[in-house]
Design a protein around this motif. Sequence first.
Motif, PDB file in Angstrom:
ATOM      1  N   PRO A  57     -11.102  71.171  10.294  1.00 30.38           N
ATOM      2  CA  PRO A  57     -10.067  70.782  11.266  1.00 30.38           C
ATOM      3  C   PRO A  57      -8.835  71.689  11.220  1.00 30.38           C
ATOM      4  CG  PRO A  57     -10.877  68.852  10.093  1.00 30.38           C
ATOM      5  CD  PRO A  57     -11.466  70.051   9.418  1.00 30.38           C
ATOM      6  N   VAL A  58      -8.433  72.090  10.023  1.00 35.50           N
ATOM      7  CA  VAL A  58      -7.274  72.983   9.891  1.00 35.50           C
ATOM      8  C   VAL A  58      -7.598  74.346  10.493  1.00 35.50           C
ATOM      9  CG1 VAL A  58      -5.737  74.124   8.246  1.00 35.50           C
ATOM     10  CG2 VAL A  58      -6.476  71.776   7.835  1.00 35.50           C
ATOM     11  N   GLY A  59      -8.793  74.846  10.221  1.00 37.06           N
ATOM     12  CA  GLY A  59      -9.199  76.136  10.765  1.00 37.06           C
ATOM     13  C   GLY A  59      -9.302  76.119  12.282  1.00 37.06           C
ATOM     14  N   ILE A  60      -9.871  75.055  12.815  1.00 33.07           N
ATOM     15  CA  ILE A  60     -10.009  74.939  14.272  1.00 33.07           C
ATOM     16  C   ILE A  60      -8.637  74.874  14.931  1.00 33.07           C
ATOM     17  CG2 ILE A  60     -10.801  73.396  16.122  1.00 33.07           C
ATOM     18  CD1 ILE A  60     -13.224  72.761  14.250  1.00 33.07           C
ATOM     19  N   ALA A  61      -7.718  74.175  14.317  1.00 35.06           N
ATOM     20  CA  ALA A  61      -6.369  74.059  14.870  1.00 35.06           C
ATOM     21  C   ALA A  61      -5.631  75.394  14.878  1.00 35.06           C
ATOM     22  CB  ALA A  61      -5.568  73.029  14.077  1.00 35.06           C
ATOM     23  N   GLN A  62      -6.049  76.329  14.034  1.00 32.33           N
ATOM     24  CA  GLN A  62      -5.362  77.616  13.932  1.00 32.33           C
ATOM     25  C   GLN A  62      -6.197  78.778  14.467  1.00 32.33           C
ATOM     26  OE1 GLN A  62      -3.707  78.319  10.007  1.00 32.33           O
ATOM     27  NE2 GLN A  62      -3.477  76.138   9.670  1.00 32.33           N
ATOM     28  N   LEU A  63      -7.185  78.495  15.285  1.00 30.14           N
ATOM     29  CA  LEU A  63      -8.021  79.568  15.837  1.00 30.14           C
ATOM     30  C   LEU A  63      -7.164  80.570  16.610  1.00 30.14           C
ATOM     31  CD1 LEU A  63     -11.209  77.754  17.161  1.00 30.14           C
ATOM     32  CD2 LEU A  63     -11.087  79.433  15.326  1.00 30.14           C
ATOM     33  N   PRO A  64      -7.407  81.863  16.405  1.00 31.31           N
ATOM     34  CA  PRO A  64      -6.643  82.859  17.158  1.00 31.31           C
ATOM     35  C   PRO A  64      -7.103  82.906  18.616  1.00 31.31           C
ATOM     36  CG  PRO A  64      -8.286  83.933  15.773  1.00 31.31           C
ATOM     37  CD  PRO A  64      -8.327  82.465  15.445  1.00 31.31           C
ATOM     38  N   ALA A  65      -6.246  83.443  19.462  1.00 32.60           N
ATOM     39  CA  ALA A  65      -6.564  83.545  20.885  1.00 32.60           C
ATOM     40  C   ALA A  65      -7.718  84.507  21.126  1.00 32.60           C
ATOM     41  CB  ALA A  65      -5.331  83.990  21.662  1.00 32.60           C
ATOM     42  N   ALA A  66      -7.809  85.550  20.289  1.00 35.57           N
ATOM     43  CA  ALA A  66      -8.883  86.533  20.433  1.00 35.57           C
ATOM     44  C   ALA A  66      -9.612  86.679  19.098  1.00 35.57           C
ATOM     45  CB  ALA A  66      -8.299  87.888  20.848  1.00 35.57           C
ATOM     46  N   TRP A  67     -10.880  87.069  19.187  1.00 32.63           N
ATOM     47  CA  TRP A  67     -11.680  87.285  17.980  1.00 32.63           C
ATOM     48  C   TRP A  67     -11.080  88.445  17.185  1.00 32.63           C
ATOM     49  CZ3 TRP A  67     -15.096  84.408  15.599  1.00 32.63           C
ATOM     50  CH2 TRP A  67     -15.908  84.976  14.631  1.00 32.63           C
ATOM     51  N   PRO A  68     -10.984  88.325  15.857  1.00 40.79           N
ATOM     52  CA  PRO A  68     -10.413  89.420  15.072  1.00 40.79           C
ATOM     53  C   PRO A  68     -11.325  90.646  15.106  1.00 40.79           C
ATOM     54  CG  PRO A  68     -11.231  87.668  13.642  1.00 40.79           C
ATOM     55  CD  PRO A  68     -11.350  87.178  15.041  1.00 40.79           C
ATOM     56  N   PRO A  69     -10.790  91.818  14.756  1.00 39.54           N
ATOM     57  CA  PRO A  69     -11.620  93.024  14.739  1.00 39.54           C
ATOM     58  C   PRO A  69     -12.837  92.850  13.828  1.00 39.54           C
ATOM     59  CG  PRO A  69      -9.309  93.570  14.377  1.00 39.54           C
ATOM     60  CD  PRO A  69      -9.417  92.077  14.367  1.00 39.54           C
ATOM     61  N   LEU A  70     -13.897  93.575  14.128  1.00 38.92           N
ATOM     62  CA  LEU A  70     -15.144  93.468  13.374  1.00 38.92           C
ATOM     63  C   LEU A  70     -14.921  93.755  11.891  1.00 38.92           C
ATOM     64  CD1 LEU A  70     -18.143  92.899  13.535  1.00 38.92           C
ATOM     65  CD2 LEU A  70     -18.515  95.326  14.008  1.00 38.92           C
ATOM     66  N   ALA A  71     -14.059  94.717  11.558  1.00 42.66           N
ATOM     67  CA  ALA A  71     -13.802  95.039  10.152  1.00 42.66           C
ATOM     68  C   ALA A  71     -13.177  93.859   9.429  1.00 42.66           C
ATOM     69  CB  ALA A  71     -12.897  96.267  10.047  1.00 42.66           C
TER      70      ALA A  71
END
Length: 170
Positions: A83-97
């Motif tokens: 739940p904490v992680g879902i609440a803090q999801l970034p707007a865009a996927w992070p870089p592959l690295a």
Amino acid sequence: DLPNVTPVAELRKLLNPKGVPDFEATAAQGVGVFETLKAVAKMVLVVIGYAVGPLIVSRRLGGVPPLEVVAVSLALCAVAYAPVGIAQLPAAWPPLAAAGSVAVLGVVCTALAFVLFFGLIAEVGPVRATVVAYVNPAVAVAAGVSVLGEPFTAGTAGGWWPRWTCLTQR
């Protein structure tokens, strides 16, 4: 609290040049005391967990294969933190690295390390297995110096004296 003391900004610059999180507190006025106490309490809980964890694994889970213990414990943590992680999801996927780094840390530095640690507990017992806590930072420093080019300072070297003392005492 006292007159003629060094200002906090100057103390931070002198004692905390790398900007590690710190807590300013004025005990006489009660400012920042709760935040400091909360942070110290969290650290105490972590230390207790490191001390008690191997005993629990040895005494209560000794007959359970290490891979199963690790799988269940990590799954429970994942469910608790979801739940904490879902609440803090970034707007865009992070870089592959970055995503790859997190995956390697999760698989190698957490899951595989736990399997090896629980195997070590089964082999040498919970007390001797905790010596890893003294050796692990040495590996991290060596990797930082050799792979990342971090400096090995006198402070780093001096920090090993207490660890070495603990490892060599019987």
